[in-house]
Enzyme design. Structure first.
Site, PDB file in Angstrom:
ATOM      1  N   ARG A   1      11.267  -0.845  12.243  1.00 25.09           N
ATOM      2  CA  ARG A   1       9.893  -0.800  12.749  1.00 25.09           C
ATOM      3  C   ARG A   1       9.679  -1.851  13.825  1.00 25.09           C
ATOM      4  O   ARG A   1       9.985  -3.026  13.628  1.00 25.09           O
ATOM      5  CB  ARG A   1       8.898  -1.001  11.589  1.00 25.09           C
TER       6      ARG A   1
ATOM      7  N   ARG B   1      -9.531   0.783   8.234  1.00 28.07           N
ATOM      8  CA  ARG B   1      -9.180  -0.605   8.534  1.00 28.07           C
ATOM      9  C   ARG B   1     -10.297  -1.306   9.298  1.00 28.07           C
ATOM     10  O   ARG B   1     -10.160  -2.494   9.606  1.00 28.07           O
ATOM     11  CB  ARG B   1      -7.904  -0.641   9.378  1.00 28.07           C
TER      12      ARG B   1
ATOM     13  N   ARG C   1      -0.494  -9.352  13.024  1.00 29.70           N
ATOM     14  CA  ARG C   1      -1.066  -8.310  12.162  1.00 29.70           C
ATOM     15  C   ARG C   1      -1.909  -8.933  11.049  1.00 29.70           C
ATOM     16  O   ARG C   1      -2.946  -8.387  10.665  1.00 29.70           O
ATOM     17  CB  ARG C   1       0.057  -7.448  11.563  1.00 29.70           C
TER      18      ARG C   1
ATOM     19  N   ARG D   1      11.671  -6.622   4.981  1.00 27.25           N
ATOM     20  CA  ARG D   1      11.698  -5.208   5.383  1.00 27.25           C
ATOM     21  C   ARG D   1      12.261  -5.047   6.792  1.00 27.25           C
ATOM     22  O   ARG D   1      12.882  -4.039   7.109  1.00 27.25           O
ATOM     23  CB  ARG D   1      10.274  -4.645   5.311  1.00 27.25           C
TER      24      ARG D   1
ATOM     25  N   LYS E   1       0.832  -1.208   0.000  1.00 26.81           N
ATOM     26  CA  LYS E   1       0.000   0.000   0.000  1.00 26.81           C
ATOM     27  C   LYS E   1       0.865   1.256   0.000  1.00 26.81           C
ATOM     28  O   LYS E   1       0.647   2.166  -0.806  1.00 26.81           O
ATOM     29  CB  LYS E   1      -0.915   0.027   1.240  1.00 26.81           C
TER      30      LYS E   1
END
Ligand code: B4P
Length: 200
Positions: free
Chosen positions: A134, A89, A145, A128, A14
Site C-alpha cells: 500500500r 470519516r 493519516r 503491515r 476495522k
C-alpha cells in the site's frame, strides 16, 4: 436488517474485524478504502484522482466518497444489512449517510468505535507496510493519516454519542478477543435493541 459502522483510527483493525463480522452476521461489507484501492488498481482517471489524496495520507473528497458509496449500496440494496468500514470519516459524510439510509427506511443501528493507542497504530501499520504494497503505509504518511483522523474524523465520536449509537471497544487486545467484545455488543443490540455504551 442491521446497519453497523466500524469506526477508528488507521490501523485500529476495522478491516480485520469487518471480515469476521460479515461472516458471523451475514452483512454486506462496504469498505471505502477497498473501493478506492480497486479503482486505483484499474488505473481509471477517477483512480488517479483518488491516488492523489491517499498517497498523501489525506481524505478523499466527500463528493467522490459519496458517489462510490451510493453505487456500492445500490448494488446490494435488498440484502440483510451493511457494515460500513472506514466510512463515514467526516461529519458531512455522516449526515449524507443518515439521509441516504432514511430514504431506505433503515437508519444506522450501532457504531463500533475501536480504541487503540497511537504508538500501537504506528507499530501495526509499519508491520503491515512490509507486505501490503500500500502506497500509504510508510512512516511519514502514517503520521499524516493519524493527524487527519484526529482533525477530521474524531468529531464523529460526539456526533454518534449524541445519537446514542456509539459503543466503545478496546482494540488493544488480540484480534480474537476484540472480536469477542464486538460480538457481545452486536448480540446485545440484536437481543435488546439497546446500544451498550462500553464493552471492556
Ligand atoms: P482504510 O482502507 O479504511 O484503511 P485503514 O484505516 O488504514 O485500516 P484499518 O483500520 O482497516 O486497519 P486493518 O484492519 O487493516 O483507508 C485507507 C485510506 O483511504 C484513508 O487513509 C483515506 O485516504 C481513504 N479513505 C477511506 N475511506 C474514506 C472516506 N470515507 N473518506 C475519505 N477518505 C477515505 O489493520 C491494520 C494492521 O493491524 C493489519 O496489519 C492487521 O493485521 C493489524 N491488526 C489488526 N487488528 C489487530 C490486533 N487486534 N492486534 C494486532 N494487530 C492487529
Amino acid at each position: 436488517m442491521l446497519h453497523l459502522i466500524i469506526f477508528g483510527p488507521p490501523g485500529s483493525g476495522k478491516g480485520t474485524q469487518s471480515c469476521r463480522i460479515v461472516e458471523k452476521y451475514k452483512l454486506i461489507h462496504i469498505s471505502t478504502g477497498d473501493l478506492f484501492r480497486k479503482e486505483m488498481a484499474r488505473g481509471t482517471d477517477l483512480g488517479k484522482e483518488i491516488a492523489k489524496y491517499i498517497d498523501q495520507g489525506m481524505l478523499v473528497p466527500d463528493e467522490i466518497v459519496m458517489k462510490e458509496l451510493q453505487q456500492a449500496v445500490d448494488e446490494y440494496c435488498c440484502d440483510s444489512g451493511f457494515i460500513f468500514d472506514g466510512f463515514p470519516r467526516t461529519i458531512v459524510q455522516a449526515e449524507m449517510l443518515d439521509n441516504m439510509l432514511e430514504s431506505m427506511g433503515k437508519p444506522v443501528d450501532m457504531v463500533l468505535s475501536v480504541d487503540v493507542s497511537e504508538e500501537e497504530l504506528t507499530k501495526r501499520l509499519m508491520g503491515r507496510s512490509e507486505d501490503s504494497g500500500r502506497s500509504d503505509d510508510n512512516a511519514d504518511i502514517i503520521k499524516k493519516r493519524i493527524e487527519v483522523y484526529k482533525a477530521q474524523s474524531l468529531p464523529l465520536i460526539s456526533f454518534y454519542t449524541s445519537q446514542g449509537k456509539l459503543v466503545k471497544v478496546n482494540g488493544m487486545a488480540p484480534v480474537d478477543t476484540v472480536f469477542e467484545k464486538i460480538s457481545v455488543a452486536v448480540d446485545t443490540y440484536i437481543e435488546k435493541k439497546e446500544v451498550p455504551s462500553v464493552i471492556n
